[in-house]
Design a protein around this motif. Structure first.
Motif, PDB file in Angstrom:
ATOM      1  N   PHE A 150       0.819  -1.207   0.000  1.00 29.88           N
ATOM      2  CA  PHE A 150       0.000   0.000   0.000  1.00 29.88           C
ATOM      3  C   PHE A 150       0.859   1.266   0.000  1.00 29.88           C
ATOM      4  CE2 PHE A 150      -2.982  -3.209   1.516  1.00 29.88           C
ATOM      5  CZ  PHE A 150      -4.061  -2.946   0.687  1.00 29.88           C
ATOM      6  N   GLU A 151       2.042   1.176   0.599  1.00 32.46           N
ATOM      7  CA  GLU A 151       2.963   2.309   0.562  1.00 32.46           C
ATOM      8  C   GLU A 151       3.384   2.610  -0.879  1.00 32.46           C
ATOM      9  OE1 GLU A 151       7.132   3.727   2.745  1.00 32.46           O
ATOM     10  OE2 GLU A 151       6.523   1.626   2.775  1.00 32.46           O
ATOM     11  N   ILE A 152       3.631   1.568  -1.665  1.00 31.05           N
ATOM     12  CA  ILE A 152       4.014   1.741  -3.064  1.00 31.05           C
ATOM     13  C   ILE A 152       2.901   2.446  -3.840  1.00 31.05           C
ATOM     14  CG2 ILE A 152       4.441   0.492  -5.224  1.00 31.05           C
ATOM     15  CD1 ILE A 152       5.806  -1.676  -3.493  1.00 31.05           C
ATOM     16  N   LEU A 153       1.673   1.996  -3.644  1.00 33.00           N
ATOM     17  CA  LEU A 153       0.545   2.618  -4.345  1.00 33.00           C
ATOM     18  C   LEU A 153       0.376   4.075  -3.928  1.00 33.00           C
ATOM     19  CD1 LEU A 153      -2.212  -0.166  -4.263  1.00 33.00           C
ATOM     20  CD2 LEU A 153      -0.822   0.540  -6.215  1.00 33.00           C
ATOM     21  N   ALA A 154       0.527   4.346  -2.640  1.00 29.43           N
ATOM     22  CA  ALA A 154       0.318   5.704  -2.142  1.00 29.43           C
ATOM     23  C   ALA A 154       1.402   6.662  -2.614  1.00 29.43           C
ATOM     24  CB  ALA A 154       0.253   5.695  -0.610  1.00 29.43           C
ATOM     25  N   ALA A 155       2.600   6.155  -2.863  1.00 32.44           N
ATOM     26  CA  ALA A 155       3.729   7.014  -3.243  1.00 32.44           C
ATOM     27  C   ALA A 155       3.775   7.332  -4.732  1.00 32.44           C
ATOM     28  CB  ALA A 155       5.047   6.355  -2.820  1.00 32.44           C
ATOM     29  N   GLN A 156       3.012   6.588  -5.532  1.00 30.61           N
ATOM     30  CA  GLN A 156       3.052   6.795  -6.985  1.00 30.61           C
ATOM     31  C   GLN A 156       2.345   8.106  -7.369  1.00 30.61           C
ATOM     32  OE1 GLN A 156       4.602   4.982  -9.188  1.00 30.61           O
ATOM     33  NE2 GLN A 156       3.764   5.636 -11.143  1.00 30.61           N
ATOM     34  N   PRO A 157       2.928   8.928  -8.236  1.00 29.46           N
ATOM     35  CA  PRO A 157       2.275  10.175  -8.658  1.00 29.46           C
ATOM     36  C   PRO A 157       1.200   9.914  -9.709  1.00 29.46           C
ATOM     37  CG  PRO A 157       4.390   9.972  -9.756  1.00 29.46           C
ATOM     38  CD  PRO A 157       4.287   8.790  -8.816  1.00 29.46           C
ATOM     39  N   TRP A 158       0.053   9.412  -9.298  1.00 29.93           N
ATOM     40  CA  TRP A 158      -1.032   9.118 -10.228  1.00 29.93           C
ATOM     41  C   TRP A 158      -1.581  10.408 -10.833  1.00 29.93           C
ATOM     42  CZ3 TRP A 158      -0.757   4.243 -11.239  1.00 29.93           C
ATOM     43  CH2 TRP A 158      -0.365   3.336 -10.246  1.00 29.93           C
ATOM     44  N   PRO A 159      -2.137  10.336 -12.039  1.00 30.45           N
ATOM     45  CA  PRO A 159      -2.669  11.539 -12.685  1.00 30.45           C
ATOM     46  C   PRO A 159      -3.725  12.256 -11.862  1.00 30.45           C
ATOM     47  CG  PRO A 159      -2.464   9.767 -14.290  1.00 30.45           C
ATOM     48  CD  PRO A 159      -2.159   9.167 -12.949  1.00 30.45           C
ATOM     49  N   SER A 160      -4.476  11.503 -11.057  1.00 30.61           N
ATOM     50  CA  SER A 160      -5.472  12.138 -10.196  1.00 30.61           C
ATOM     51  C   SER A 160      -5.546  11.394  -8.868  1.00 30.61           C
ATOM     52  CB  SER A 160      -6.853  12.122 -10.854  1.00 30.61           C
ATOM     53  OG  SER A 160      -7.383  10.804 -10.877  1.00 30.61           O
ATOM     54  N   PRO A 161      -5.892  12.097  -7.776  1.00 35.94           N
ATOM     55  CA  PRO A 161      -6.058  11.418  -6.489  1.00 35.94           C
ATOM     56  C   PRO A 161      -7.103  10.307  -6.554  1.00 35.94           C
ATOM     57  CG  PRO A 161      -5.977  13.795  -6.174  1.00 35.94           C
ATOM     58  CD  PRO A 161      -6.057  13.560  -7.652  1.00 35.94           C
ATOM     59  N   ALA A 162      -8.166  10.525  -7.339  1.00 35.31           N
ATOM     60  CA  ALA A 162      -9.223   9.524  -7.428  1.00 35.31           C
ATOM     61  C   ALA A 162      -8.695   8.206  -7.996  1.00 35.31           C
ATOM     62  CB  ALA A 162     -10.362  10.045  -8.299  1.00 35.31           C
ATOM     63  N   GLN A 163      -7.779   8.280  -8.957  1.00 36.34           N
ATOM     64  CA  GLN A 163      -7.209   7.067  -9.533  1.00 36.34           C
ATOM     65  C   GLN A 163      -6.407   6.301  -8.486  1.00 36.34           C
ATOM     66  OE1 GLN A 163      -4.399   7.673 -12.726  1.00 36.34           O
ATOM     67  NE2 GLN A 163      -4.540   5.572 -13.446  1.00 36.34           N
ATOM     68  N   GLY A 164      -5.577   7.004  -7.741  1.00 35.69           N
ATOM     69  CA  GLY A 164      -4.799   6.356  -6.694  1.00 35.69           C
ATOM     70  C   GLY A 164      -5.675   5.731  -5.625  1.00 35.69           C
ATOM     71  N   LEU A 165      -6.724   6.433  -5.223  1.00 32.75           N
ATOM     72  CA  LEU A 165      -7.625   5.898  -4.200  1.00 32.75           C
ATOM     73  C   LEU A 165      -8.353   4.656  -4.698  1.00 32.75           C
ATOM     74  CD1 LEU A 165      -9.163   9.170  -2.711  1.00 32.75           C
ATOM     75  CD2 LEU A 165      -7.672   7.536  -1.534  1.00 32.75           C
ATOM     76  N   GLU A 166      -8.744   4.643  -5.969  1.00 28.24           N
ATOM     77  CA  GLU A 166      -9.429   3.472  -6.510  1.00 28.24           C
ATOM     78  C   GLU A 166      -8.503   2.262  -6.543  1.00 28.24           C
ATOM     79  OE1 GLU A 166     -12.444   1.059  -8.274  1.00 28.24           O
ATOM     80  OE2 GLU A 166     -12.338   2.758  -6.886  1.00 28.24           O
ATOM     81  N   LEU A 167      -7.240   2.470  -6.864  1.00 28.98           N
ATOM     82  CA  LEU A 167      -6.286   1.361  -6.858  1.00 28.98           C
ATOM     83  C   LEU A 167      -6.092   0.813  -5.448  1.00 28.98           C
ATOM     84  CD1 LEU A 167      -3.697   2.830  -9.377  1.00 28.98           C
ATOM     85  CD2 LEU A 167      -5.162   0.837  -9.760  1.00 28.98           C
ATOM     86  N   VAL A 168      -5.991   1.700  -4.474  1.00 29.50           N
ATOM     87  CA  VAL A 168      -5.878   1.265  -3.079  1.00 29.50           C
ATOM     88  C   VAL A 168      -7.124   0.499  -2.665  1.00 29.50           C
ATOM     89  CG1 VAL A 168      -5.816   2.084  -0.695  1.00 29.50           C
ATOM     90  CG2 VAL A 168      -4.251   3.056  -2.381  1.00 29.50           C
ATOM     91  N   ARG A 169      -8.294   1.012  -3.051  1.00 33.84           N
ATOM     92  CA  ARG A 169      -9.550   0.352  -2.687  1.00 33.84           C
ATOM     93  C   ARG A 169      -9.639  -1.052  -3.290  1.00 33.84           C
ATOM     94  NH1 ARG A 169     -14.250  -1.248  -4.323  1.00 33.84           N
ATOM     95  NH2 ARG A 169     -13.781  -0.718  -6.492  1.00 33.84           N
ATOM     96  N   LEU A 170      -9.279  -1.172  -4.559  1.00 31.77           N
ATOM     97  CA  LEU A 170      -9.344  -2.472  -5.216  1.00 31.77           C
ATOM     98  C   LEU A 170      -8.435  -3.489  -4.546  1.00 31.77           C
ATOM     99  CD1 LEU A 170      -9.367  -1.330  -8.958  1.00 31.77           C
ATOM    100  CD2 LEU A 170     -11.198  -2.601  -7.810  1.00 31.77           C
ATOM    101  N   LEU A 171      -7.225  -3.070  -4.188  1.00 32.58           N
ATOM    102  CA  LEU A 171      -6.291  -4.000  -3.547  1.00 32.58           C
ATOM    103  C   LEU A 171      -6.737  -4.347  -2.139  1.00 32.58           C
ATOM    104  CD1 LEU A 171      -3.720  -5.615  -3.892  1.00 32.58           C
ATOM    105  CD2 LEU A 171      -2.424  -3.653  -3.035  1.00 32.58           C
ATOM    106  N   ALA A 172      -7.228  -3.362  -1.401  1.00 30.30           N
ATOM    107  CA  ALA A 172      -7.690  -3.618  -0.034  1.00 30.30           C
ATOM    108  C   ALA A 172      -8.882  -4.570  -0.034  1.00 30.30           C
ATOM    109  CB  ALA A 172      -8.054  -2.301   0.643  1.00 30.30           C
TER     110      ALA A 172
END
Length: 302
Positions: free
Chosen positions: A130-152
């Protein structure tokens, strides 16, 4: 495309290239063995590197290729999913779970090190994902949050961990096919599904109907992987599998082979493969790698 040249490669070459790329990315994302605490970091690298089919990273890259994702974004997603998978294997091998001594052709983490270290390796790999996902500069915060949600979701109590709980509670019991399918849709299928959807979310957004079809493919592919795993557990050798063969039968665990018989389980695998491929109709050449992976999962020998 994830790579300008990847789409032209024959499948075995694409798979080998993607596996090697994932191995290199894992090596970068994992803490160095010399970093304090050295023992824990050495055990994390021992467990995550140098083995495994990397099916979940392969699926993430294949779905990302369908959606035009960059290789750098897919490195992040593939490694996050693989770290969750490895943590689940380390914990699954512990004496309090499936109690196994061999994984990927090597001593399991708790045998190579000790049980407390193996427990912490799993904990640390989960956090690092989850640290890796959170540290990535995604194009939008919503994209990063969705990736975290899917993995969780894929790894939590309504996903992989929940399936493990059902599996442990089912030892010595007879499950019918819907119950067995639910258990494996969570235990194995949920993280495979997350890998596909996370890969897709790294690229150009799909229409709702397209995302639904991709999700249908992922669900069938996840069950297909487990049915084939059950078949291999009773037909392949320990040397071939890299883990103890016949373990599920010896532990009196419910499997598709035990429920249906070997030949019917093989027919079920073929039916699941056909359903998975049917879900990809309409994507055209973009789905080439997902189609090839469905065939690979069906015919794999370990």
């Amino acid at each position: 495309m994830a790579s300008s040249d990847a789409s032209a490669l024959p499948f075995p070459d694409w798979m080998a290239q993607t596996q090697a790329r994932t191995e290199a990315a894992l090596g970068r994302f994992l803490p160095a063995a010399e970093t304090i605490p050295q023992g824990l970091h050495d055990a994390m690298r021992y467990s995550a590197l140098g083995g495994g089919k990397r099916v979940r990273p392969l699926l993430a890259f294949a779905a990302g290729e369908l959606c035009g994702a960059t290789a750098e974004a897919l490195d992040c997603v593939a490694c996050a999913v693989e770290m969750i998978h490895v943590y689940s294997l380390v914990h699954d091998d512990l004496p309090c779970m499936d109690d196994d001594v061999l994984r990927r052709g090597r001593p399991t983490c708790h045998v190579q090190y000790d049980e407390p270290t193996a427990l912490l390796v799993g904990d640390a790999l989960q956090s690092r994902a989850f640290e890796i996902l959170a540290a990535q500069p995604w194009p939008s915060p919503a994209q990063g949050l969705e990736l975290v949600r899917l993995l969780a979701h894929g790894s939590g109590s309504c996903g992989m961990a929940g399936g493990q709980a059902i599996d442990l509670a089912s030892v010595g019991k007879s499950l019918d096919q819907p119950q067995l399918e639910l258990m494996h849709a969570l235990k194995t299928g949920a993280l495979i599904r997350a890998a596909v959807l996370m890969g897709a979310h790294c690229g150009t957004p799909l229409a709702a109907a397209e995302l639904e079809r991709l999700d249908a493919f992922a669900k069938r592919a996840g069950l297909l992987f487990q049915v084939v795993d059950d078949i291999l557990d009773c037909t392949a050798s320990t040397a071939t599998l890299g883990k103890t063969a016949g373990k599920d039968e010896a532990a009196d665990k419910p499997t598709y082979v035990r429920l249906l018989g070997l030949e019917t389980a093989r027919q079920l695998a073929d039916d699941l493969r056909r359903d998975a491929l049917g879900a990809l109709e309409g994507f055209g050449p973009r789905a080439r790698r997902l189609i090839e992976l469905a065939h690979y999962i069906t015919t794999r020998k370990f």
